[in-house]
Design an enzyme around this catalytic site. Structure first.
Site, PDB file in Angstrom:
ATOM      1  N   SER A   1      -4.511  -8.690   6.295  1.00 27.30           N
ATOM      2  CA  SER A   1      -3.894  -7.400   6.580  1.00 27.30           C
ATOM      3  C   SER A   1      -3.255  -7.532   7.955  1.00 27.30           C
ATOM      4  O   SER A   1      -3.933  -7.817   8.945  1.00 27.30           O
ATOM      5  CB  SER A   1      -4.964  -6.309   6.585  1.00 27.30           C
ATOM      6  OG  SER A   1      -4.436  -5.156   7.201  1.00 27.30           O
TER       7      SER A   1
ATOM      8  N   ASP B   1       0.823  -1.220   0.000  1.00 25.61           N
ATOM      9  CA  ASP B   1       0.000   0.000   0.000  1.00 25.61           C
ATOM     10  C   ASP B   1       0.851   1.260   0.000  1.00 25.61           C
ATOM     11  O   ASP B   1       0.649   2.164  -0.813  1.00 25.61           O
ATOM     12  CB  ASP B   1      -0.905   0.038   1.248  1.00 25.61           C
ATOM     13  CG  ASP B   1      -2.056  -0.953   1.168  1.00 25.61           C
ATOM     14  OD1 ASP B   1      -2.383  -1.410   0.056  1.00 25.61           O
ATOM     15  OD2 ASP B   1      -2.624  -1.261   2.238  1.00 25.61           O
TER      16      ASP B   1
HETATM   17  N1  ARG Z   1      -8.208  -3.382  14.933  1.00 30.01           N
HETATM   18  C1  ARG Z   1      -6.936  -3.131  15.505  1.00 30.01           C
HETATM   19  C2  ARG Z   1      -6.825  -1.734  16.024  1.00 30.01           C
HETATM   20  O1  ARG Z   1      -7.633  -0.946  15.674  1.00 30.01           O
HETATM   21  C3  ARG Z   1      -5.799  -3.502  14.605  1.00 30.01           C
HETATM   22  C4  ARG Z   1      -5.566  -2.648  13.408  1.00 30.01           C
HETATM   23  C5  ARG Z   1      -4.398  -3.177  12.692  1.00 30.01           C
HETATM   24  N2  ARG Z   1      -4.210  -2.663  11.401  1.00 30.01           N
HETATM   25  C6  ARG Z   1      -4.028  -3.446  10.341  1.00 30.01           C
HETATM   26  N3  ARG Z   1      -3.744  -2.881   9.199  1.00 30.01           N
HETATM   27  N4  ARG Z   1      -4.121  -4.754  10.372  1.00 30.01           N
HETATM   28  O2  ARG Z   1      -5.964  -1.389  16.769  1.00 30.01           O
END
Ligand code: ARG
Length: 411
Positions: A175, A14
């Site tokens: 991801s 990305d």
């Molecule tokens: N949902 C989690 C948070 O908001 C993890 C986010 C992680 N980002 C990712 N691109 N996988 O902290």
């Protein structure tokens, strides 16, 4: 101001594409990519090379591992920070560190814009932008992956057309975000909350079913912070690294949850944070014997609030720092040792001791030689029950009819 954009660069697909977009679509003359090391698994050379291939004028690597451990991770441990009772804030903690580093570079360069690679669906955009603006008020913020939605296939195509190497991980359906404190895995098959997480994307933890025999470790704390493992003094960053390996072998810290994001959606998240879970368990156990009842109660309420603030990107808010001041005031005497047994999928506290314990065996014991003032208990309870007695007596007078109503006949 000059036409320079400073990007929070991860080395992944990305943000590599973002470098090219910033020149081609947004018209920036120069793009500086800032790669912040917060303890993620990283092929540094390949990431830097990819950044230049994508068109960066400069790719800066900034090591913030110790700063991240000693500030964000340390505060999270002292605050027992678990979002919705389970998630140790892994990604949420790293964002202000990364964003501050990026904003600082932008300030020094007099850059026009700062850029992040978050989508419009997540929490990370909030964390980045709040931190960017807290560090560099008035800066222009650009989020190319929110301005235009790309499919993975389109991105891969775009990268290949520009000679940007697409790695195996970039093509993965998950991801993943990671740092010293753990890993966050989302998307792919995990989007169906009924589907069990596959073994594939885990990296810090092993399947608990193949765990070695249980073992016991001793975590030493000083003023609320872990300072040693089995008697060996360690700085926090290496201590977390060591403990990730030890506890990860038991599958400790695997968390599969549906969480409430700041943007109003529920999402399926899989985390692995072995050290974070062990350290928070151990820290709580030590607090249990040191803090007064009211310190513990007030702190508990503030812990939840602190965790929500940090989750929602308010790391720089004055109220977060005010809560920290309270937490620090409670931690001065939280020193001692905690025994933790590592078992498949569980870190079980089996013992705790502190020179500053309020736990007093001679008061709590049911054995001989205890010193609890039994005779005082009667008077204490007599006074404590006065109000309940008054309420009951009043009910007898005013609500008599209710109480004395004949029992209903069974049908
Ligand atoms: N949902 C989690 C948070 O908001 C993890 C986010 C992680 N980002 C990712 N691109 N996988 O902290």
């Amino acid at each position: 101001m000059n036409a320079t954009a400073v990007l929070a660069y991860s080395g992944g697909l990305d943000t590599s594409c973002a470098i090219a977009w910033l020149r081609e679509d947004y018209g920036f003359e120069s793009v500086v990519a800032v790669l912040v090391d917060v303890g993620q698994e990283l092929d540094i050379e390949a990431s830097i090379a990819r950044g230049y291939t994508a068109g960066a004028d400069d790719v800066l690597l900034l090591d913030r591992k110790d700063a991240f451990a000693d500030e964000q991770c340390a505060r999270a441990i002292k605050t027992n920070a678990l979002y919705e009772g389970r998630y140790p804030l892994v990604s949420a903690l790293s964002r202000p560190v990364i964003a501050d580093a990026v904003a600082q570079v932008a300030l020094e360069l007099g850059a026009e814009a700062v850029v992040h690679g978050c989508t419009g669906k997540g929490n990370d955009q909030l964390r980045f932008e709040l931190a960017f603006r807290s560090h560099y008020p008035g800066v222009r913020v650009i989020a190319p992956l929110r301005d235009r939605i790309w499919t993975r296939e389109e991105e891969i195509e775009y990268a290949r057309a520009r000679g940007i190497p697409v790695t195996h991980t970039a093509a993965s359906p998950f991801s993943i975000d990671e740092n010293l404190f753990g890993r966050a895995i989302e998307a792919g098959v995990l989007e169906d909350p009924w589907v069990a997480p596959p073994e594939g994307p885990y990296a810090l933890t092993s399947d608990p079913a193949s765990a070695p025999a249980p073992t016991e470790i001793v975590v030493g704390f000083e003023a609320g912070l872990p300072v040693s493992l089995d008697g060996e003094k360690l700085q926090l960053a290496p201590l977390i690294g060591r403990l990730n390996a030890l506890a990860g072998a038991y599958g400790i810290g695997r968390i599969d949850m549906i969480e409430n994001r700041a943007v109003g959606i529920k999402s399926r998240e899989v985390y692995e944070a072995p050290a974070a879970i062990v350290l928070i368990e151990a820290h709580r156990a030590l607090e249990d014997v040191v803090l007064t009842k009211d310190e513990a109660r007030v702190k508990h309420g503030l812990e939840t609030r602190w965790t929500e603030l940090v989750y929602e990107g308010l790391w720089h808010a004055p109220v977060r720092k005010a809560i920290d001041a309270f937490v620090d005031a409670t931690q001065e005497l939280v020193s001692g040792e905690v025994r933790v047994e590592l078992r498949p999928n569980a870190a079980v506290v089996t013992g705790r001791r502190s020179p500053a314990m309020l736990y007093a065996e001679q008061l709590a014991s049911y054995g001989t030689g205890e010193t609890f003032p039994h005779e005082a208990a009667e008077g204490f309870i007599r006074i404590a029950s006065l109000e309940s007695e008054l309420v009951a007596a009043r009910e007898l007078v005013f609500l008599k009819h209710k109480r004395l109503a004949p029992p209903r006949q069974p049908a």
